[in-house]
Design a protein around this motif. Structure first.
Motif, PDB file in Angstrom:
ATOM      1  N   MET A 141      -9.760 -20.326  29.778  1.00 28.71           N
ATOM      2  CA  MET A 141     -10.503 -20.515  28.524  1.00 28.71           C
ATOM      3  C   MET A 141     -10.046 -19.481  27.501  1.00 28.71           C
ATOM      4  SD  MET A 141     -12.429 -22.856  27.875  1.00 28.71           S
ATOM      5  CE  MET A 141     -13.838 -23.468  26.993  1.00 28.71           C
ATOM      6  N   SER A 142     -10.014 -19.913  26.283  1.00 27.48           N
ATOM      7  CA  SER A 142      -9.544 -18.993  25.259  1.00 27.48           C
ATOM      8  C   SER A 142     -10.438 -19.103  24.027  1.00 27.48           C
ATOM      9  CB  SER A 142      -8.106 -19.342  24.904  1.00 27.48           C
ATOM     10  OG  SER A 142      -7.547 -18.299  24.162  1.00 27.48           O
ATOM     11  N   VAL A 143     -10.086 -18.365  23.002  1.00 34.07           N
ATOM     12  CA  VAL A 143     -10.886 -18.458  21.779  1.00 34.07           C
ATOM     13  C   VAL A 143     -10.542 -19.749  21.030  1.00 34.07           C
ATOM     14  CG1 VAL A 143     -11.297 -16.011  21.403  1.00 34.07           C
ATOM     15  CG2 VAL A 143      -9.188 -17.027  20.579  1.00 34.07           C
ATOM     16  N   ALA A 144     -11.456 -20.176  20.175  1.00 30.71           N
ATOM     17  CA  ALA A 144     -11.234 -21.379  19.386  1.00 30.71           C
ATOM     18  C   ALA A 144     -10.091 -21.146  18.399  1.00 30.71           C
ATOM     19  CB  ALA A 144     -12.510 -21.744  18.633  1.00 30.71           C
ATOM     20  N   ARG A 195      -8.569 -21.167  14.892  1.00 26.91           N
ATOM     21  CA  ARG A 195      -9.280 -20.949  13.613  1.00 26.91           C
ATOM     22  C   ARG A 195      -8.676 -21.732  12.456  1.00 26.91           C
ATOM     23  NH1 ARG A 195      -8.287 -14.915  13.037  1.00 26.91           N
ATOM     24  NH2 ARG A 195      -6.894 -15.254  14.794  1.00 26.91           N
ATOM     25  N   ASP A 243     -18.004 -21.833   4.115  1.00 29.39           N
ATOM     26  CA  ASP A 243     -18.796 -21.384   5.274  1.00 29.39           C
ATOM     27  C   ASP A 243     -19.653 -22.550   5.785  1.00 29.39           C
ATOM     28  OD1 ASP A 243     -20.340 -20.017   7.158  1.00 29.39           O
ATOM     29  OD2 ASP A 243     -21.631 -19.081   5.664  1.00 29.39           O
ATOM     30  N   PHE A 283     -21.546 -14.816   5.814  1.00 26.95           N
ATOM     31  CA  PHE A 283     -21.508 -14.017   7.036  1.00 26.95           C
ATOM     32  C   PHE A 283     -20.512 -14.563   8.054  1.00 26.95           C
ATOM     33  CE2 PHE A 283     -25.438 -13.196   4.828  1.00 26.95           C
ATOM     34  CZ  PHE A 283     -25.383 -11.811   4.732  1.00 26.95           C
ATOM     35  N   ILE A 284     -19.270 -14.666   7.605  1.00 24.68           N
ATOM     36  CA  ILE A 284     -18.156 -14.942   8.506  1.00 24.68           C
ATOM     37  C   ILE A 284     -17.067 -13.925   8.146  1.00 24.68           C
ATOM     38  CG2 ILE A 284     -18.640 -17.411   8.860  1.00 24.68           C
ATOM     39  CD1 ILE A 284     -16.535 -18.068   6.773  1.00 24.68           C
ATOM     40  N   PRO A 285     -16.054 -13.760   8.995  1.00 21.34           N
ATOM     41  CA  PRO A 285     -15.037 -12.747   8.690  1.00 21.34           C
ATOM     42  C   PRO A 285     -14.324 -13.012   7.359  1.00 21.34           C
ATOM     43  CG  PRO A 285     -14.899 -13.423  10.964  1.00 21.34           C
ATOM     44  CD  PRO A 285     -15.853 -14.362  10.312  1.00 21.34           C
ATOM     45  N   ARG A 335     -14.397 -24.506  16.771  1.00 20.54           N
ATOM     46  CA  ARG A 335     -15.813 -24.208  16.683  1.00 20.54           C
ATOM     47  C   ARG A 335     -16.543 -25.399  16.080  1.00 20.54           C
ATOM     48  NH1 ARG A 335     -19.253 -21.146  12.730  1.00 20.54           N
ATOM     49  NH2 ARG A 335     -17.512 -21.157  11.291  1.00 20.54           N
ATOM     50  N   MET A 371     -10.229 -11.672  19.964  1.00 21.67           N
ATOM     51  CA  MET A 371     -10.674 -11.751  18.577  1.00 21.67           C
ATOM     52  C   MET A 371     -10.811 -13.206  18.162  1.00 21.67           C
ATOM     53  SD  MET A 371      -9.197  -9.907  15.203  1.00 21.67           S
ATOM     54  CE  MET A 371      -7.499 -10.262  15.482  1.00 21.67           C
ATOM     55  N   GLY A 372     -11.976 -13.557  17.684  1.00 24.86           N
ATOM     56  CA  GLY A 372     -12.187 -14.918  17.207  1.00 24.86           C
ATOM     57  C   GLY A 372     -13.511 -15.477  17.713  1.00 24.86           C
ATOM     58  N   TRP A 373     -13.631 -16.806  17.575  1.00 27.73           N
ATOM     59  CA  TRP A 373     -14.886 -17.473  17.930  1.00 27.73           C
ATOM     60  C   TRP A 373     -14.811 -17.963  19.369  1.00 27.73           C
ATOM     61  CZ3 TRP A 373     -18.799 -17.903  14.202  1.00 27.73           C
ATOM     62  CH2 TRP A 373     -18.413 -17.543  12.899  1.00 27.73           C
ATOM     63  N   ASN A 374     -15.800 -17.580  20.169  1.00 24.48           N
ATOM     64  CA  ASN A 374     -15.814 -18.030  21.560  1.00 24.48           C
ATOM     65  C   ASN A 374     -17.223 -18.479  21.939  1.00 24.48           C
ATOM     66  OD1 ASN A 374     -15.026 -18.591  24.184  1.00 24.48           O
ATOM     67  ND2 ASN A 374     -13.903 -16.662  24.446  1.00 24.48           N
ATOM     68  N   ILE A 375     -17.289 -19.174  23.075  1.00 23.20           N
ATOM     69  CA  ILE A 375     -18.542 -19.804  23.495  1.00 23.20           C
ATOM     70  C   ILE A 375     -19.463 -18.817  24.207  1.00 23.20           C
ATOM     71  CG2 ILE A 375     -19.480 -21.530  25.108  1.00 23.20           C
ATOM     72  CD1 ILE A 375     -16.891 -23.180  24.460  1.00 23.20           C
ATOM     73  N   PHE A 416     -20.803 -21.133  19.403  1.00 24.90           N
ATOM     74  CA  PHE A 416     -19.732 -20.177  19.153  1.00 24.90           C
ATOM     75  C   PHE A 416     -20.241 -18.961  18.374  1.00 24.90           C
ATOM     76  CE2 PHE A 416     -17.165 -23.900  19.989  1.00 24.90           C
ATOM     77  CZ  PHE A 416     -16.010 -23.395  20.563  1.00 24.90           C
ATOM     78  N   TYR A 464     -18.752 -14.860  16.946  1.00 28.46           N
ATOM     79  CA  TYR A 464     -17.505 -14.161  16.603  1.00 28.46           C
ATOM     80  C   TYR A 464     -17.365 -12.852  17.387  1.00 28.46           C
ATOM     81  CZ  TYR A 464     -13.624 -12.384  13.858  1.00 28.46           C
ATOM     82  OH  TYR A 464     -12.393 -11.916  13.469  1.00 28.46           O
ATOM     83  N   ASP A 483     -16.345 -16.595  28.518  1.00 25.28           N
ATOM     84  CA  ASP A 483     -15.127 -16.648  29.312  1.00 25.28           C
ATOM     85  C   ASP A 483     -13.911 -16.296  28.456  1.00 25.28           C
ATOM     86  OD1 ASP A 483     -13.108 -17.209  31.037  1.00 25.28           O
ATOM     87  OD2 ASP A 483     -13.543 -19.339  31.263  1.00 25.28           O
ATOM     88  N   LYS A 523     -21.430 -11.661  11.721  1.00 27.25           N
ATOM     89  CA  LYS A 523     -20.221 -12.365  11.276  1.00 27.25           C
ATOM     90  C   LYS A 523     -20.172 -13.766  11.862  1.00 27.25           C
ATOM     91  CE  LYS A 523     -18.540  -9.715   8.448  1.00 27.25           C
ATOM     92  NZ  LYS A 523     -18.272 -10.227   7.080  1.00 27.25           N
ATOM     93  N   SER A 552     -21.927 -16.552  11.085  1.00 27.68           N
ATOM     94  CA  SER A 552     -22.461 -17.611  10.233  1.00 27.68           C
ATOM     95  C   SER A 552     -23.936 -17.910  10.544  1.00 27.68           C
ATOM     96  CB  SER A 552     -21.566 -18.849  10.366  1.00 27.68           C
ATOM     97  OG  SER A 552     -21.818 -19.760   9.338  1.00 27.68           O
TER      98      SER A 552
END
Lengths: 251, 209
Positions: free
Chosen positions: A1-4, A6, A41, A75-77, A251, B123-127, B145, B147, B167, B190, B192
């Protein structure tokens, strides 16, 4: 599993106003960075990048108040770049609410700025913007808004940035930028193969399949685009749905 | 007026933490920055954000906020990122850093524990997988998700403390709850609308403590 993966809309800001004709029917003032950022956003943008294109030196402080106003409401990066020349510029932008700062020309002329920011603040906040152009089958890094060939090899420069502690690489293909012809998958793939920090693809997005290709064939961790979102051709929501349909984690 | 104190020990950018709380609180709350332990005496809620290295964070907290742990266990507390990691027993950062031991468990480098080619920092959006139901998750769907930005991860020993997992090559603890204490690895400020919802849920939850 990894990050979404972007999706990052990029806004050009000149003297505190969003330029390049943003075309949303439901926004009262399409030049107001706060309104535009809020809109992105709400559509699910994973991050927003502001590129300050203010030419005059006197106008440059306006970007700080823009970032501050946006950071108070969204409120997001937030990533900010354009004309960042030294450590103080980075610190000033972070202190008004930017999460990351992109550095381009200043990093080429003085690469120690990367080590400096990383050691003092942390690698997560520094993104090196690398503008590349293919000449006789070699990719070169261009600086000064694309006007000057640094003669550095794109691959070598990205690896050096990583070694010095950069948090991410934002790779823009000057050949593809503005063409709506798709990303330069060749250079994306060449760099991402050996890069252990996130790679953001930029330059050439014309449709949603281009975003998909940048991720699957270019191995990009994120895609940055301006015009396809600004002119309302596609919304961020549509882009996310498309990628999700193709089995990409978003996401 | 109830005071929400955000701890400033000189290592984190407080801007978005302050602004995001500002967005969700009502008139009965005031927000202020705490620079020494004295500033926490009349605080109703304590927020500890943080980024950077665990050892310098602990050094600064120990010098400017002596006995901070006694405050943490005594009133509503919200820790973010490094403010989450330092609640555990120890962190392996810089050869080992002793932390507050309020939550049983340890903090380790992603690099040492996985052979997979994962990009670090995470770094980033994860579950965020919600392990058990809790008022803090009100109106936030399971597997939402959030951040993240971090290179070290925590693993809580007790399942009852572990409110969520995430994970990234390994299943790590992404938030904890223990009586008055809530803390998370991700950045709600951060993240949302889900992030703001979580801050608001914590304020509501703290009123019942």
């Amino acid at each position: 599993m990894s990050v979404a993966k972007r999706i990052i809309p990029c806004l050009d800001v000149d003297k505190g106003r969003v330029v390049k004709g943003i075309n949303f029917v439901d926004i009262v003032d399409a030049g107001d960075p706060v309104e535009v950022a809020k809109k992105y956003d709400s559509e699910g943008a994973d991050e927003i990048t502001f590129l300050d294109i203010t030419a005059s030196h006197e106008g440059r402080d306006t970007i700080l108040s823009v970032v501050e106003k946006v950071a108070n409401e969204v409120f997001i990066p937030l990533t900010v770049g354009g004309g960042v020349s030294d450590f103080n510029d980075v610190r000033d932008l972070l202190s008004v609410g930017a999460d990351k700062v992109t550095i381009n020309t200043a990093a080429v002329s003085n690469p120690n700025i990367i080590n400096d920011v990383t050691e003092k603040i942390g690698r997560q906040c520094i993104v090196i913007a690398v503008d590349v152009k293919k000449i006789d089958n070699e990719y070169y890094v261009f600086t000064h808004g694309g006007r000057k060939n640094s003669m550095l090899s794109a691959y070598d420069w990205c690896m050096e940035c990583q070694k010095r502690g950069a948090g991410e690489i934002l790779l823009t293909s000057m050949d593809k930028d503005g063409t709506k012809d798709g990303f330069d998958l060749e250079i994306l793939n060449t760099i991402s193969t050996d890069l252990n920090i996130p790679l953001i693809a930029s330059g050439g997005a014309g449709n949603l399949e281009h975003l998909h290709e940048a991720i699957t064939k270019g191995n990009a961790d994120a895609v940055l685009a301006a015009s396809i979102f600004h002119f309302g051709e596609f919304s961020i929501t549509e882009a996310k749905e498309y990628l999700k349909g193709k089995g990409i984690l978003v996401r | 007026m109830k005071k929400i104190s955000v701890i400033d020990y000189g290592m984190s950018n407080l801007h978005s933490v302050l602004k995001s709380f500002q967005k969700v609180i009502d008139k009965k709350y005031s927000l202020s920055i705490a620079k020494t332990i004295k500033d926490l005496e009349d605080a109703s809620i304590i927020i500890l954000p943080g980024q950077g290295a665990a050892n310098s964070c602990m050094d600064r907290l120990n010098s400017k906020f002596p006995s901070l742990d006694k405050f943490i266990i005594n009133r509503p507390f919200f820790g973010i990122c490094l403010g989450f990691q330092i609640l555990f027993n120890e962190s392996s950062e810089d050869g080992g850093v002793k932390c507050f031991s309020i939550i049983d468990g340890t903090v380790t480098d992603f690099k040492n524990t996985t052979n997979r080619k994962l990009k670090i920092p995470h770094m980033g959006w994860n579950i965020v997988n919600q392990n058990h139901s809790h008022p803090i998750w009100k109106n936030i769907s399971n597997k939402s998700f959030f951040y993240f930005v971090h290179s070290y991860y925590a693993q809580a020993t007790k399942l009852s403390d572990e409110l969520s997992t995430t994970d990234y090559g390994i299943n790590f603890t992404s938030s904890v709850i223990k009586d008055n204490i809530f803390a998370c690895q991700y950045h709600p400020e951060k993240s949302s609308s889900n992030g703001l919802q979580l801050l608001s849920n914590f304020i509501t939850y703290s009123e019942g403590i």
